[in-house]
Design a protein around this motif. Sequence first.
Motif, PDB file in Angstrom:
ATOM      1  N   GLU A   1      -7.394  12.117   0.632  1.00 23.94           N
ATOM      2  CA  GLU A   1      -8.218  11.008   0.135  1.00 23.94           C
ATOM      3  C   GLU A   1      -7.391   9.768  -0.172  1.00 23.94           C
ATOM      4  O   GLU A   1      -7.929   8.682  -0.355  1.00 23.94           O
ATOM      5  CB  GLU A   1      -9.016  11.479  -1.097  1.00 23.94           C
ATOM      6  N   ASP A   2      -6.084   9.933  -0.204  1.00 21.17           N
ATOM      7  CA  ASP A   2      -5.196   8.791  -0.451  1.00 21.17           C
ATOM      8  C   ASP A   2      -4.905   8.038   0.855  1.00 21.17           C
ATOM      9  O   ASP A   2      -4.723   6.821   0.862  1.00 21.17           O
ATOM     10  CB  ASP A   2      -3.882   9.307  -1.052  1.00 21.17           C
TER      11      ASP A   2
ATOM     12  N   PRO B   1       2.488   6.268  -4.863  1.00 24.79           N
ATOM     13  CA  PRO B   1       3.511   6.976  -5.636  1.00 24.79           C
ATOM     14  C   PRO B   1       2.902   8.081  -6.510  1.00 24.79           C
ATOM     15  O   PRO B   1       3.487   9.162  -6.644  1.00 24.79           O
ATOM     16  CB  PRO B   1       4.130   5.869  -6.499  1.00 24.79           C
ATOM     17  N   ALA B   2       1.727   7.841  -7.056  1.00 22.24           N
ATOM     18  CA  ALA B   2       1.107   8.817  -7.949  1.00 22.24           C
ATOM     19  C   ALA B   2       0.827  10.129  -7.224  1.00 22.24           C
ATOM     20  O   ALA B   2       0.936  11.212  -7.798  1.00 22.24           O
ATOM     21  CB  ALA B   2      -0.188   8.244  -8.519  1.00 22.24           C
TER      22      ALA B   2
ATOM     23  N   GLU C   1       4.977  16.746  -6.765  1.00 23.07           N
ATOM     24  CA  GLU C   1       6.235  17.168  -7.386  1.00 23.07           C
ATOM     25  C   GLU C   1       5.979  17.960  -8.654  1.00 23.07           C
ATOM     26  O   GLU C   1       6.666  18.935  -8.952  1.00 23.07           O
ATOM     27  CB  GLU C   1       7.121  15.945  -7.656  1.00 23.07           C
ATOM     28  N   LYS C   2       4.939  17.528  -9.389  1.00 24.37           N
ATOM     29  CA  LYS C   2       4.618  18.213 -10.637  1.00 24.37           C
ATOM     30  C   LYS C   2       4.046  19.600 -10.367  1.00 24.37           C
ATOM     31  O   LYS C   2       4.441  20.588 -10.985  1.00 24.37           O
ATOM     32  CB  LYS C   2       3.602  17.371 -11.419  1.00 24.37           C
ATOM     33  N   GLU C   3       3.147  19.670  -9.391  1.00 28.01           N
ATOM     34  CA  GLU C   3       2.509  20.952  -9.074  1.00 28.01           C
ATOM     35  C   GLU C   3       3.505  21.964  -8.524  1.00 28.01           C
ATOM     36  O   GLU C   3       3.494  23.126  -8.893  1.00 28.01           O
ATOM     37  CB  GLU C   3       1.426  20.747  -8.005  1.00 28.01           C
ATOM     38  N   SER C   4       4.336  21.516  -7.610  1.00 30.02           N
ATOM     39  CA  SER C   4       5.165  22.463  -6.854  1.00 30.02           C
ATOM     40  C   SER C   4       6.567  22.641  -7.430  1.00 30.02           C
ATOM     41  O   SER C   4       7.229  23.633  -7.140  1.00 30.02           O
ATOM     42  CB  SER C   4       5.293  21.993  -5.414  1.00 30.02           C
ATOM     43  N   GLY C   5       7.023  21.672  -8.211  1.00 30.47           N
ATOM     44  CA  GLY C   5       8.381  21.753  -8.720  1.00 30.47           C
ATOM     45  C   GLY C   5       9.429  21.234  -7.759  1.00 30.47           C
ATOM     46  O   GLY C   5      10.617  21.251  -8.036  1.00 30.47           O
TER      47      GLY C   5
ATOM     48  N   GLY D   1       0.785  -1.227   0.000  1.00 29.20           N
ATOM     49  CA  GLY D   1       0.000   0.000   0.000  1.00 29.20           C
ATOM     50  C   GLY D   1       0.813   1.271   0.000  1.00 29.20           C
ATOM     51  O   GLY D   1       0.491   2.231   0.678  1.00 29.20           O
ATOM     52  N   GLY D   2       1.919   1.301  -0.747  1.00 29.28           N
ATOM     53  CA  GLY D   2       2.657   2.559  -0.859  1.00 29.28           C
ATOM     54  C   GLY D   2       3.672   2.783   0.242  1.00 29.28           C
ATOM     55  O   GLY D   2       4.234   3.854   0.348  1.00 29.28           O
TER      56      GLY D   2
END
Lengths: 538, 366
Positions: free
Chosen positions: B310-311, B56-57, B63-67, A322-323
């Motif tokens: 939510e993750d 991981p997503a 990382e994509k949003e904030s750089g 689970g990550g």
Amino acid sequence: MALPLVFFGLFFAYPVAAITGRGLKTGSGWQFGRIGEVLARPDIADVLWFTTWQALASTALTLLVALPGAYVFARFEFPGKQLLRAVVTVPFVLPTVVVGTAFLALVGRGGLLDELWGVRLDTTVWAILLAHVFFNYAVVVRTVGGLWAQLDPRQEEAARVLGAGRFAAWRRVTLPALGPAVAAAALMVFLFTFSSFGVVQILGGPAYATLEVEVYRQTAQLLDLPTAAVLTLVQFAAVGAILAVHARTVRRRESALRLVDPARTAHRVRGAGQRALLGGVLLTVFLLILLPIGVLVERSFDAAGGYGLDYYRALQDEGAGGGTFLVPPLEAIWNSLEYALAATAIALLIGGLAAAALTRRAGRLVRGFDALLMLPLGVSAVTVGFGFLITLDEPPLDLRTSWILVPLAQALVGVPFVVRTMLPVLRAVDGRLREAAAVLGASPLRAWREVDLPLVRRALLVAAGFAFAVSLGEFGATVFIARPDRPTLPVAVARLLGRAGELNYGQAMALSTILMLVCAVSLLVLDRLRPDRTSGEF
Amino acid sequence: MSTTQKMAGTALAVALAAVGLAACGSDSEEKPGAAGDAPKQKTVTLVTHDSFATSPAVLKAFEKESGYTVKVLKSGDAGAALNQEILTKGSPRGDVFFGVDNTLLSRALDHGIFTPYEAKGLAEVPEQYQLDKAQHRVTPVDSGDICVNYDKKYFADKKLAPPQTLDDLVKPAYKDLLVVENAATSSPGLGFLLATVGKYGDQGWETYWGKLKANGVEVVDGWEQAYNDRFSGSAGGKKAKGDRPLVVSYASSPPVEVLYAQPQPKEAPTGVATGTCFRQTEFAGLLDGAKNEAGGKALLDFLIGKKFQEDMPLTMFVNPVVKGAALPELFTKHGVVVDKPETVPADRIAENREQWVKAWTSLVLK
């Protein structure tokens, strides 16, 4: 001697002194009064007493059970010997949580013993002692057996020709020669069991605590550094005392021995007595080591829909756990191997140099140095780990988040093995051979290469095996450092066991099985490394 | 002898060079690419405990949003991880620490390891979770309940109703059925002790534990043993022939048993005694002395953002604290909602934690 000194100063003495100092020093100065205060507590006295006697009992029991094994592995040839010698070392790398569950399956409620004879050993000290024998069997078999295999049997035979009985010949000739190796093995088993953590917690239940458990509790849970510091000092004193006794008894007995190629001393089993001995040893190994291991392997295949490879397949999945990992758990194998190789290299370098220095020089200072090298085995991992945190925090040594810290910490535990395995053999090398080589014009390096190296190569490999196994299984220090994208096998097992659910439990068992396999295969490869051509030199 | 020294010298040089290189290696990782042209720190480091998990997503999205690139550093169980932060105060290994709960919160705050920062989106977090509302040194991230779990099959076979409350646990019908963790070494163990303190108060909890002991409670050191070995309802416990149908675990354990089973059963094999629960809230904070403060702040904002919230249920098995964060179906179907968990104010826990644990140890273990 300089390098080992720097290594230990930087990565052991300094961090431990710093964390202990932090505990004992307050704004108003040193608080040595705390020592008396803590020692006067009856619960601490209980802990100290239990720690000591269970370690003594474990050591005695391990020697009793494993010495015949050392003899059999050293002197007998039988099919599967190499494999079995690798397998008995496997317990060394297993996370204690995993071993605990395997032992409970045998000696606990509803376990094998319970079903057969209604005997339950869980939460008794017997379970702890048996588990300690399980863990440390290889220490005796490998360190004592390593030397035993190289002792020239003709000396004992000569004594018998001169009229000594079988036992007298053994007692007068072989036993004194083995003495240092036996003492070294006993010392290591004692230090390991003295600082036992997981085994005591799991098999003994919360009613039993060792000093190590108490230090962990005070440091990691309560942040009561003063008490932890006092306990660390107590641990130092106890370990120091044992080392002093060891040094006194062993010093006098070490002597130059005639060492020969092990291939020439081993022979096939002859006669009923030897057959019985071999059978007894094999049975012990089966009951004590193979059975618990078997339980784990069985569980790793025992999937919901019947026996199969389900759990192993799940290990390749990035989402497994689970990550918690961010990588497929299977990648932990490579991380573990990389760390263990680096740690073994460091341990061999440091330990080899130290052992060489200890062989050549004598004196009080050197003996003190010898003791210093052994201390990491008797000092709690959490003390060292927390010490790292507050000392290695400035450039150029801000290593706290660097990968190198993992092999460095693992090597600390590996070095004592290298030193203790190599010393008896190095000291047994007849100095006159070296002198002869020098007289004949060989440089010291050449003399070392031509005289010492062929004789100690076997000890070196045994030592490497231990350092490797220790590093592979190390958990205490690694867990503080390993990053989630680079977990080692034991760390991954612990993380899987830390969550509910059948798939997690099954994967933990599968990963443990892989850990055992990696260890056994590595040790087999290491054993094979011994090149045959050296045997021609004898 | 001189050879030994020479060899030692060479080896020392090599080793120091290696260490030096390694140190440089880790340095250059943290430094911006080249001096001048990249003023912003690229890496943000999250220090946390072993139980931290995320898809991981989700990290990649941040990382994509904030750089920023996120580096996660796990350092032992919750207590050990926090204590390491306290020891390295002022020279922290990372920028944000996640994983201090209400039982340890005051220790963290007293040692002053956090810099105040009011995370964006905090308005969406109900006040009951905001235990440091005046100063915002910590940000609530998740909450969960420590509760007694029961083995459904055992109680169905015995035709016995599973216990629901703390009072039930001391009844003769449930004699020799419960296994709990050592309150001195395990956080669910401590949580359960606090549940009894919350329910019976300063005077009453010791009496209650006396009764529990008389009713045959078993104590083991950690959650792994209690749940995987001794508890008959879990997957591990079934294999290990555990014979205790009651265990102290989490309210979210039943959904986990469903999620990690192949094939997934229609109904969870375990249930939750909702009258035995202690509520835990976990916080994160910006570390004092953080090298990358801006990145740390962005990470804190992210932790209470919808995506991360939510993750969490299916990675860490805890509840989101942000209003309106959707719970996965698995959670709503197999989990329970604990309406009235026991609570003890954080400052009372801080004052009495050690004394309670000591009293508990001598009462229950000795």
